[in-house]
Design a protein around this motif. Structure first.
Motif, PDB file in Angstrom:
ATOM      1  N   LEU A 167       0.930  -1.238   0.402  1.00 51.48           N
ATOM      2  CA  LEU A 167      -0.315  -0.378   0.143  1.00 51.48           C
ATOM      3  C   LEU A 167       1.056   1.313   0.467  1.00 51.48           C
ATOM      4  CD1 LEU A 167      -2.911   1.368   0.092  1.00 51.48           C
ATOM      5  CD2 LEU A 167      -2.666   1.199   3.009  1.00 51.48           C
ATOM      6  N   TYR A 168       0.230   2.016  -1.024  1.00 51.86           N
ATOM      7  CA  TYR A 168       1.030   3.596  -0.922  1.00 51.86           C
ATOM      8  C   TYR A 168       0.077   4.304  -0.391  1.00 51.86           C
ATOM      9  CZ  TYR A 168       2.367   7.894  -1.933  1.00 51.86           C
ATOM     10  OH  TYR A 168       2.675   9.879  -2.502  1.00 51.86           O
ATOM     11  N   ALA A 169       0.202   4.417   0.943  1.00 53.03           N
ATOM     12  CA  ALA A 169      -1.005   4.914   2.369  1.00 53.03           C
ATOM     13  C   ALA A 169      -0.680   6.493   1.645  1.00 53.03           C
ATOM     14  CB  ALA A 169      -0.658   5.076   3.681  1.00 53.03           C
ATOM     15  N   GLY A 170       0.503   7.073   1.020  1.00 58.41           N
ATOM     16  CA  GLY A 170      -0.622   8.370   1.053  1.00 58.41           C
ATOM     17  C   GLY A 170      -1.166   8.600  -0.485  1.00 58.41           C
ATOM     18  N   SER A 171      -0.565   8.135  -1.092  1.00 55.94           N
ATOM     19  CA  SER A 171      -2.231   7.846  -2.482  1.00 55.94           C
ATOM     20  C   SER A 171      -1.775   9.233  -3.467  1.00 55.94           C
ATOM     21  CB  SER A 171      -3.437   7.070  -2.014  1.00 55.94           C
ATOM     22  OG  SER A 171      -2.874   6.268  -1.984  1.00 55.94           O
ATOM     23  N   TRP A 172      -2.930   9.317  -3.986  1.00 60.30           N
ATOM     24  CA  TRP A 172      -2.740  10.159  -4.956  1.00 60.30           C
ATOM     25  C   TRP A 172      -3.027  12.027  -3.912  1.00 60.30           C
ATOM     26  CZ3 TRP A 172      -1.113  11.652  -9.388  1.00 60.30           C
ATOM     27  CH2 TRP A 172      -1.275  12.889 -10.198  1.00 60.30           C
ATOM     28  N   SER A 173      -3.264  12.240  -3.232  1.00 61.12           N
ATOM     29  CA  SER A 173      -3.731  13.306  -2.221  1.00 61.12           C
ATOM     30  C   SER A 173      -1.990  13.543  -1.611  1.00 61.12           C
ATOM     31  CB  SER A 173      -4.754  13.083  -0.978  1.00 61.12           C
ATOM     32  OG  SER A 173      -4.600  12.221  -0.189  1.00 61.12           O
ATOM     33  N   GLU A 174      -0.937  12.614  -1.162  1.00 59.50           N
ATOM     34  CA  GLU A 174       0.191  13.654  -1.031  1.00 59.50           C
ATOM     35  C   GLU A 174       0.561  13.599  -2.371  1.00 59.50           C
ATOM     36  OE1 GLU A 174       3.378  11.348   1.992  1.00 59.50           O
ATOM     37  OE2 GLU A 174       3.253  10.184   0.391  1.00 59.50           O
ATOM     38  N   TRP A 175       0.353  12.297  -3.111  1.00 61.07           N
ATOM     39  CA  TRP A 175       1.950  12.580  -4.081  1.00 61.07           C
ATOM     40  C   TRP A 175       1.126  14.037  -5.485  1.00 61.07           C
ATOM     41  CZ3 TRP A 175       5.518   9.466  -6.625  1.00 61.07           C
ATOM     42  CH2 TRP A 175       5.575   9.771  -7.297  1.00 61.07           C
ATOM     43  N   CYS A 176       0.046  14.257  -5.205  1.00 61.11           N
ATOM     44  CA  CYS A 176      -0.170  15.996  -5.812  1.00 61.11           C
ATOM     45  C   CYS A 176      -0.226  16.802  -5.289  1.00 61.11           C
ATOM     46  CB  CYS A 176      -1.508  15.396  -6.829  1.00 61.11           C
ATOM     47  SG  CYS A 176      -2.955  15.823  -5.572  1.00 61.11           S
ATOM     48  N   SER A 177       0.755  16.661  -4.382  1.00 56.87           N
ATOM     49  CA  SER A 177       0.734  17.323  -3.186  1.00 56.87           C
ATOM     50  C   SER A 177       2.227  18.721  -3.260  1.00 56.87           C
ATOM     51  CB  SER A 177       0.542  17.331  -1.847  1.00 56.87           C
ATOM     52  OG  SER A 177       1.367  16.896  -0.747  1.00 56.87           O
ATOM     53  N   ASP A 178       3.160  17.304  -3.975  1.00 57.13           N
ATOM     54  CA  ASP A 178       4.194  17.858  -4.384  1.00 57.13           C
ATOM     55  C   ASP A 178       4.363  18.501  -5.764  1.00 57.13           C
ATOM     56  OD1 ASP A 178       6.433  18.317  -4.181  1.00 57.13           O
ATOM     57  OD2 ASP A 178       7.524  16.945  -3.369  1.00 57.13           O
ATOM     58  N   PRO A 179       4.476  19.989  -6.018  1.00 57.89           N
ATOM     59  CA  PRO A 179       4.879  20.180  -7.871  1.00 57.89           C
ATOM     60  C   PRO A 179       6.098  19.540  -8.698  1.00 57.89           C
ATOM     61  CG  PRO A 179       4.492  21.859  -6.444  1.00 57.89           C
ATOM     62  CD  PRO A 179       4.137  21.177  -5.017  1.00 57.89           C
ATOM     63  N   GLY A 180       6.797  19.044  -7.562  1.00 58.84           N
ATOM     64  CA  GLY A 180       7.699  18.571  -8.008  1.00 58.84           C
ATOM     65  C   GLY A 180       7.704  17.048  -8.715  1.00 58.84           C
ATOM     66  N   ARG A 181       6.601  16.333  -8.212  1.00 53.68           N
ATOM     67  CA  ARG A 181       6.791  14.858  -8.550  1.00 53.68           C
ATOM     68  C   ARG A 181       5.942  14.831  -9.998  1.00 53.68           C
ATOM     69  NH1 ARG A 181       4.130  14.357  -3.020  1.00 53.68           N
ATOM     70  NH2 ARG A 181       6.655  13.495  -1.558  1.00 53.68           N
ATOM     71  N   PRO A 182       6.060  14.002 -11.296  1.00 52.60           N
ATOM     72  CA  PRO A 182       5.512  13.993 -12.144  1.00 52.60           C
ATOM     73  C   PRO A 182       4.286  13.511 -11.955  1.00 52.60           C
ATOM     74  CG  PRO A 182       7.077  12.075 -11.882  1.00 52.60           C
ATOM     75  CD  PRO A 182       7.211  13.049 -10.930  1.00 52.60           C
ATOM     76  N   VAL A 183       3.562  13.896 -13.008  1.00 55.26           N
ATOM     77  CA  VAL A 183       1.801  13.847 -13.215  1.00 55.26           C
ATOM     78  C   VAL A 183       1.493  13.425 -14.774  1.00 55.26           C
ATOM     79  CG1 VAL A 183      -0.941  14.617 -12.888  1.00 55.26           C
ATOM     80  CG2 VAL A 183       1.389  14.771 -11.506  1.00 55.26           C
ATOM     81  N   ALA A 184       0.976  12.288 -14.470  1.00 56.94           N
ATOM     82  CA  ALA A 184       0.477  11.849 -16.655  1.00 56.94           C
ATOM     83  C   ALA A 184      -0.897  11.300 -16.335  1.00 56.94           C
ATOM     84  CB  ALA A 184       0.348  10.042 -16.629  1.00 56.94           C
ATOM     85  N   ARG A 185      -1.438  11.815 -17.096  1.00 56.56           N
ATOM     86  CA  ARG A 185      -2.989  12.064 -17.760  1.00 56.56           C
ATOM     87  C   ARG A 185      -3.555  11.443 -18.856  1.00 56.56           C
ATOM     88  NH1 ARG A 185      -1.308  16.829 -16.096  1.00 56.56           N
ATOM     89  NH2 ARG A 185      -2.754  18.057 -14.386  1.00 56.56           N
ATOM     90  N   LYS A 186      -4.519  10.477 -19.440  1.00 61.38           N
ATOM     91  CA  LYS A 186      -5.046   9.401 -20.718  1.00 61.38           C
ATOM     92  C   LYS A 186      -5.412  10.739 -21.082  1.00 61.38           C
ATOM     93  CE  LYS A 186      -7.085   5.600 -21.222  1.00 61.38           C
ATOM     94  NZ  LYS A 186      -8.007   4.832 -21.123  1.00 61.38           N
ATOM     95  N   GLN A 187      -4.812  10.424 -22.192  1.00 54.04           N
ATOM     96  CA  GLN A 187      -5.337  11.026 -23.875  1.00 54.04           C
ATOM     97  C   GLN A 187      -6.244  10.909 -24.076  1.00 54.04           C
ATOM     98  OE1 GLN A 187      -3.345  13.870 -25.461  1.00 54.04           O
ATOM     99  NE2 GLN A 187      -1.603  13.589 -23.332  1.00 54.04           N
ATOM    100  N   ARG A 188      -7.340  12.184 -24.683  1.00 51.84           N
ATOM    101  CA  ARG A 188      -9.100  11.492 -25.556  1.00 51.84           C
ATOM    102  C   ARG A 188      -8.818  11.550 -26.679  1.00 51.84           C
ATOM    103  NH1 ARG A 188     -12.836  11.884 -21.379  1.00 51.84           N
ATOM    104  NH2 ARG A 188     -12.126  12.519 -18.970  1.00 51.84           N
TER     105      ARG A 188
END
Length: 282
Positions: A261-282
């Motif tokens: 388990l990554y307990a912090g999950s997305w809410s922790e991950w996205c709180s740091d602008p230095g971490r990469p983010v992916a989005r699915k192309q429509r």
């Protein structure tokens, strides 16, 4: 010992068993008082109530996720107050599909208490079968709960980031396909997912009535997601470390043990602008 799911009939047969502890985990992210109010109105006889924010989470700082894990000493105190010790069989339930009950299930297993199961179908199935209810608030005598933690069940953000370029591991997102894709984000400040993560919405673990799919079918689903990678090389996350536990429960029920388990999950991950983010192309 019951370690994954338990039926309503078996729970009913053990309502007076003093070595069993029942915990109501009903909760609503959009109305954080509704679960406890529902408990006060009626609940399974003997059940105590665990509030996601108050009992099953630590204090959020804005950088550690919306539902961070409490420190181990606090978890020991909480579960001891529920009357849980090494001799106790714990049964957790919520409204139906087990998403909040699975958080408690995972926490106890993380602390080394394997005798914990989730009521399959929750209180919805219990009510449909006209099983007994009560209104009195339950408080068992507190006991000493001693943790034997399994740190290998848990990973942090830095460990997840190190896996982004590691093809021998998989990352699995339990949120809805639209949230995973970045099409919408009702709860967190940034939309999207951890780069390289796959998506398996927790709702696909259960049938329309909220009971879990049979283990053989769950095994097929997760085997396809793993692509021959061992379960111990899978990291599960969601929005805040709750519904990811549902995927972990489903895997355990299917005989696939060892995922983390990554307990912090997305809410922790996205709180740091230095971490990469992916989005699915429509």
């Amino acid at each position: 010992m019951h370690r994954t799911l338990i039926s309503s009939d078996l729970l009913e047969a053990n309502l007076t068993n003093q070595t069993w502890v029942i915990i109501d985990c009903r909760f609503d992210l959009s109305d954080t008082t509704s679960g406890e109010q529902s408990y006060k109105e009626n609940h399974i006889p003997g059940a105590g109530y665990a509030h996601l924010d108050r009992d099953l989470s630590g204090a959020p700082t804005g950088r550690n996720g919306r539902h961070p894990l409490p420190v181990i000493a606090v978890m020991e105190d909480t579960f001891g107050k529920f009357g849980i010790n090494h001799e106790t069989q714990v049964v957790a339930y919520d409204e139906s599909n087990g998403i909040f009950a699975s958080r408690l299930w995972w926490m106890l297993r993380y602390l080394g208490h394997d005798a914990v199961a989730v009521l399959d179908g929750g209180i919805t199935t219990w009510n449909q079968e006209a099983k007994p209810l009560q209104t009195a608030v339950e408080r068992r005598a507190p006991v000493v709960f001693t943790a034997n933690p399994h740190p290998d069940m848990l990973v942090g953000a830095s460990q997840v980031q190190a896996l982004l370029s590691d093809s021998t591991h998989r990352i699995l997102d339990a949120r809805s396909p639209d949230r995973y894709a970045g099409g919408t984000e009702p709860l967190d400040s940034v939309a999207g997912h951890i780069p390289g993560a796959m998506n398996h919405h927790y709702a696909n673990n259960v049938t329309e009535d909220g009971s879990f799919i049979e283990p053989v079918k769950l095994r097929l689903i997760y085997d396809q997601l793993l692509h021959d990678v061992q379960p111990s090389r899978l990291v599960c996350y969601c929005g805040s470390g709750v519904t990811a536990c549902h995927n972990l429960l489903a895997m355990e029920h299917a005989g696939l043990s060892g995922a983390k388990l990554y307990a912090g999950s997305w809410s922790e991950w996205c709180s740091d602008p230095g971490r990469p983010v992916a989005r699915k192309q429509r």
